[in-house]
Design a protein around this motif. Structure first.
Motif, mmCIF file in Angstrom:
data_model
loop_
_atom_site.group_PDB
_atom_site.id
_atom_site.type_symbol
_atom_site.label_atom_id
_atom_site.label_comp_id
_atom_site.label_asym_id
_atom_site.label_seq_id
_atom_site.Cartn_x
_atom_site.Cartn_y
_atom_site.Cartn_z
ATOM 1 N N SER A 82 -6.345 -1.248 -6.163
ATOM 2 C CA SER A 82 -7.477 -0.458 -5.676
ATOM 3 C C SER A 82 -6.953 0.842 -5.091
ATOM 4 C CB SER A 82 -8.289 -1.234 -4.632
ATOM 5 O OG SER A 82 -7.487 -1.531 -3.515
ATOM 6 N N LYS B 178 -10.936 5.326 -14.141
ATOM 7 C CA LYS B 178 -9.919 4.290 -13.941
ATOM 8 C C LYS B 178 -9.441 3.816 -15.298
ATOM 9 C CE LYS B 178 -12.210 1.359 -11.290
ATOM 10 N NZ LYS B 178 -12.437 0.221 -10.366
ATOM 11 N N GLU C 19 -8.131 4.542 -3.037
ATOM 12 C CA GLU C 19 -9.162 5.199 -2.239
ATOM 13 C C GLU C 19 -8.720 6.605 -1.884
ATOM 14 O OE1 GLU C 19 -11.080 1.460 0.286
ATOM 15 O OE2 GLU C 19 -9.674 2.832 1.263
ATOM 16 N N THR D 240 0.851 -1.193 0.000
ATOM 17 C CA THR D 240 0.000 0.000 0.000
ATOM 18 C C THR D 240 0.881 1.236 0.000
ATOM 19 O OG1 THR D 240 -1.748 -1.112 1.235
ATOM 20 C CG2 THR D 240 -1.793 1.289 1.219
ATOM 21 N N ASP E 185 -7.848 -5.834 -11.388
ATOM 22 C CA ASP E 185 -8.608 -6.072 -10.154
ATOM 23 C C ASP E 185 -7.708 -6.122 -8.935
ATOM 24 O OD1 ASP E 185 -10.994 -8.360 -11.716
ATOM 25 O OD2 ASP E 185 -10.852 -6.160 -11.645
ATOM 26 N N GLN F 175 -13.927 8.621 -7.015
ATOM 27 C CA GLN F 175 -13.022 8.111 -8.044
ATOM 28 C C GLN F 175 -13.734 8.226 -9.384
ATOM 29 O OE1 GLN F 175 -11.790 4.025 -7.488
ATOM 30 N NE2 GLN F 175 -9.905 4.321 -8.636
ATOM 31 N N THR G 256 -5.561 6.271 -12.400
ATOM 32 C CA THR G 256 -6.872 6.652 -11.895
ATOM 33 C C THR G 256 -6.820 8.079 -11.376
ATOM 34 O OG1 THR G 256 -8.692 5.998 -10.421
ATOM 35 C CG2 THR G 256 -6.469 5.841 -9.531
#
Lengths: 109, 119
Positions: free
Chosen positions: B66, B57, B68, B20, B63, B54, B47
């Motif tokens: 991700s 993308k 946020e 992350t 997948d 959001q 993105t």
């Protein structure tokens, strides 16, 4: 074919020389950016333009919308100008910048 | 103006692990973008967010990726089950878009990036 093409890919110049980097694009755009990237990754925005010409210090950027072409000029080049110069265009999407591969400039003292 | 801050600067991880990254944009900027750059190439759009939403993308964002921006301030980009092909510089940028220019005329401010190496 890439949507944004830059030339040359690599450029070596002597200190004091006048430098030109070219960018051609194939998509309709709302704005074109010139960016400078130093070793280590940090990117600095130099210019954003949609028509005509802009000047900042020794840097000049021009764009010809009809010909889909932009140039970045550096006058009286200096070793500290050594970096990768990247052209990026903003098309219809508000978020998506399309980048060229960059021009690696090395200015020798 | 403290600029756009990204952490960590470097991350080395083993294939299959999750990672992350965090980006703190310039405080008043409402737009936040994520890009990926591999060696010798220009950045590629992943993105972007307007505030906490959001809005777009890229197809590049599989997948396993991700992103946020829960409170419309900092953003995180997570990569699950990392692969060697994920090794790249991950760049974050922010801008202030107004309803008059819709973001077209807003200069971007970039962070220094997070370099990911997947072994």
């Amino acid at each position: 074919k890439n949507e944004v093409e830059q030339s040359p890919q690599n450029l070596t110049a002597q200190e004091g020389e006048f430098i030109t980097i070219n960018c051609s694009y194939s998509v309709g755009i709302s704005a074109l950016h010139w960016l400078q990237q130093h070793p280590g990754g940090g990117i600095v925005s130099l210019f954003m333009l949609s028509s005509g010409k802009k000047k900042h210090g020794r840097l000049i950027a021009t764009i010809n919308i009809q010909e889909k072409h932009s140039s970045l000029h550096i006058t009286a080049s200096h070793p500290r100008d050594s970096a990768v110069y990247i052209c990026a265009v903003r098309g219809g999407s508000q978020g998506n910048l399309i980048f060229g591969k960059g021009t690696k400039l090395s200015v020798k003292p | 103006d403290t600029g756009v801050s990204q952490n960590p600067r470097h991350k080395i991880t083993k294939r299959g692990q999750n990672v992350t990254f965090r980006c703190d944009p310039i405080s008043e900027h409402n737009r936040l973008y994520w890009y990926r750059q591999t060696l010798g190439q220009g950045p590629e759009f992943l993105t972007y967010f307007q505030n906490e939403a959001q809005l777009e993308k890229s197809r590049l964002l599989s997948d396993r990726f991700s992103a946020e921006r829960p409170k419309g301030s900092f953003s995180t980009l997570e990569i699950q089950r990392t692969e060697q092909g994920d090794s790249a510089m991950y760049l974050c940028a922010s801008s202030l878009a107004t309803r008059w220019d819709r973001g077209y005329n807003s200069p971007l401010h970039f962070g220094n990036g997070t370099r990911l190496t997947v072994t």
